[in-house]
Design an enzyme around this catalytic site. Structure first.
Site, PDB file in Angstrom:
ATOM      1  N   PHE A  16       9.272 -15.082   6.935  1.00  0.00           N
ATOM      2  CA  PHE A  16      10.286 -15.982   6.736  1.00  0.00           C
ATOM      3  C   PHE A  16      11.398 -16.177   7.662  1.00  0.00           C
ATOM      4  CE2 PHE A  16      13.005 -13.024   4.361  1.00  0.00           C
ATOM      5  CZ  PHE A  16      14.255 -13.467   4.674  1.00  0.00           C
ATOM      6  N   LYS A  17      11.848 -15.029   8.205  1.00  0.00           N
ATOM      7  CA  LYS A  17      12.828 -15.094   9.298  1.00  0.00           C
ATOM      8  C   LYS A  17      12.701 -15.948  10.516  1.00  0.00           C
ATOM      9  CE  LYS A  17      15.101 -10.943   7.735  1.00  0.00           C
ATOM     10  NZ  LYS A  17      14.032 -10.577   6.937  1.00  0.00           N
ATOM     11  N   ASP A  18      11.427 -16.485  10.613  1.00  0.00           N
ATOM     12  CA  ASP A  18      11.054 -17.542  11.724  1.00  0.00           C
ATOM     13  C   ASP A  18      11.886 -18.643  11.447  1.00  0.00           C
ATOM     14  OD1 ASP A  18       9.383 -15.915  13.385  1.00  0.00           O
ATOM     15  OD2 ASP A  18       7.529 -16.369  12.172  1.00  0.00           O
TER      16      ASP A  18
ATOM     17  N   THR B 158      13.914  -9.242  11.117  1.00  0.00           N
ATOM     18  CA  THR B 158      14.869 -10.299  11.898  1.00  0.00           C
ATOM     19  C   THR B 158      14.596 -10.002  13.433  1.00  0.00           C
ATOM     20  OG1 THR B 158      16.644  -9.642  10.279  1.00  0.00           O
ATOM     21  CG2 THR B 158      17.327 -10.638  11.977  1.00  0.00           C
TER      22      THR B 158
END
Ligand SMILES: *Cc1c(COP(=O)(O)O)cnc(C)c1O
Length: 433
Positions: A106-108, A140
């Site tokens: 999700f950090k994209d 991250t």
């Protein structure tokens, strides 16, 4: 829009300053001065909008005063060049798959948005090199390194704990080269985070180079994470399942769930939230006791959530005006041991065929145990299970497939700078850069 510090003593900052500085002068986290509720008409029609359209509406509420409409739209649309589908796992539990971006986590979303926003400000300002320092427990680093790879005028330093990041995660930021430098710290994640925080506070370093943070503390990373909560709602509404929606967020530094809570303030009709933890249960204990007692992180198989002092707790605390009762009214907690996580991965696979990663498994289990009659749950599948292949293979006794995107990283050569956990060595290294 202006941003204030959660510690309350730093001067108010513009968006640009908040993004470039990352952390406020008083070590507080920046908060937007206002959270604008979105109109009812938006929610009435949300199931007919695309992810990008929904995200632009949300982005405009936060960034519209500071970024012209055309640029903001381009930033949002470029950032979200992949889907975030809500996939059925059981009749009342859905997985919001946040792993379809370039580094499969999700950090994209936040990292790609921040890289583009920072570049927008650099272009507006003229050229001065900006140095991004980022501490990572795994995902991250890869998201930020790939989000910023090849971006002119920006250098990225990724600090990660030696031996505590999976080999697949590691290759996603140690093999890139160009403007990305990987730093292998002889310590744990909290040591990496402490080095980054100390660097921002150090006068010599700040005189030597322009530093910024890309950790989840940066407003340009954490606010865009709210986009996909609205899109999750839209997808569930389309299925007629959004009336009693519970959203469960596997949490480590609490940036992700914090952006969900911002979404709720903007009117997102989610009934309640669950923060699912691994054995690092500081927030869980806070919910139970009203006392926040940070402690050193312990290593788990859901290693991206191995955080002993979640940074974004300060934002949640501020958002709810320090009221334990108000926080408990919106969020409940769960905490799982490695054995429970492993058992859940096995059970979900056996029962439904769905393969969870260790973080998503915490989310699934908290819903499975916590949903009440009539509620439908969505948990965030925060990364692709293949990012934790060794762990997942061992648990399932299978050889799960590695997506092509991930396999491509594994072909590169690892390059990293070894570093002690004392600040003086890190400082000396940066002063020579
Ligand atoms: C970063 C991460 C988390 C934790 O998210 P926070 O915003 O730090 O709470 C959970 N799962 C995965 C896979 C992650 O990479």
């Amino acid at each position: 829009m202006n941003y204030y510090s959660t510690n309350g003593t730093a001067p108010i900052a513009s968006l640009e300053k908040a993004v470039v500085k990352g952390l406020a002068e008083d070590k507080g986290l920046y908060m937007p001065e206002r959270i604008k509720p979105l109109p009812q008409s938006f929610f009435d029609n949300i199931e007919n909008l695309s992810f990008q359209e929904i995200a632009y509406t949300v982005a405009d509420a936060f960034f519209g005063e500071d970024v012209d409409a055309e640029s903001l739209k381009k930033i949002v649309y470029d950032t979200l060049a992949f889907d975030v589908p809500a996939v059925k796992v059981t009749d009342n539990i859905y997985s919001l798959e946040l792993f379809h971006g370039p580094t499969l986590a999700f950090k994209d979303v936040g990292a790609r948005f921040m890289a583009r926003l920072l570049q927008y400000f650099l272009k507006k300002e003229g050229k001065e090199q900006v140095n991004v320092l980022v501490a990572t427990s795994g995902d991250t680093g890869s998201a930020v390194a790939n989000g910023f790879l090849g971006v002119d005028g920006i250098r990225v330093y990724v600090l990660y704990p030696k031996g505590k990041v999976s080999p697949i995660q590691e290759c996603q930021f140690t093999t890139l080269g160009q403007n990305i430098t990987a730093i292998e710290v002889d310590g744990v994640f909290d040591d990496c985070q402490a080095l980054v925080k100390s660097a921002f506070m150090d006068a010599d370093l700040n005189a030597h180079m322009k530093l910024t943070s890309a950790n989840s503390i940066n407003v340009a990373r954490f606010l865009p994470q709210s986009f996909y909560y609205f899109y999750a709602y839209a997808q569930m509404k389309k299925k007629g399942l959004a009336d009693n929606l519970v959203v469960c967020v596997p949490s480590g530094n609490f940036g992700n769930i914090c952006s969900a809570l911002f979404g709720k303030r903007m009117g997102l009709p989610v009934k309640r939230f669950i923060a699912a933890n691994n054995a690092n249960d500081i927030f869980f204990k806070y919910l139970q006791t009203g006392e926040y007692n940070p402690k050193p992180s312990v290593q788990t198989i859901a290693n991206a959530m191995d955080v002993g002092d979640p940074s974004n707790f300060a934002r949640i605390y501020d958002l709810y005006k320090k009221s334990h009762a108000a926080i408990c009214a919106d969020i409940s907690g769960a905490t799982y041991s490695d054995e429970q996580i492993a058992q859940t991965i096995k059970d979900v696979k056996a029962k439904t065929g769905y393969v969870c990663d260790p973080h998503g498994a915490c989310g699934y289990r908290a819903l499975d145990e916590g949903l009440k009659d009539g509620e439908v749950g969505v948990f965030l599948e925060t990364a692709h299970p293949a990012k934790f292949k060794d762990t997942v293979d061992k648990i399932l006794g299978e050889d799960i497939a590695i997506p092509a995107k991930l396999a491509a990283f594994m072909k590169g050569t690892k390059q990293s700078v070894p570093m002690g956990k004392d600040f003086e060595s890190f400082k000396a290294f940066l002063l020579k850069e």
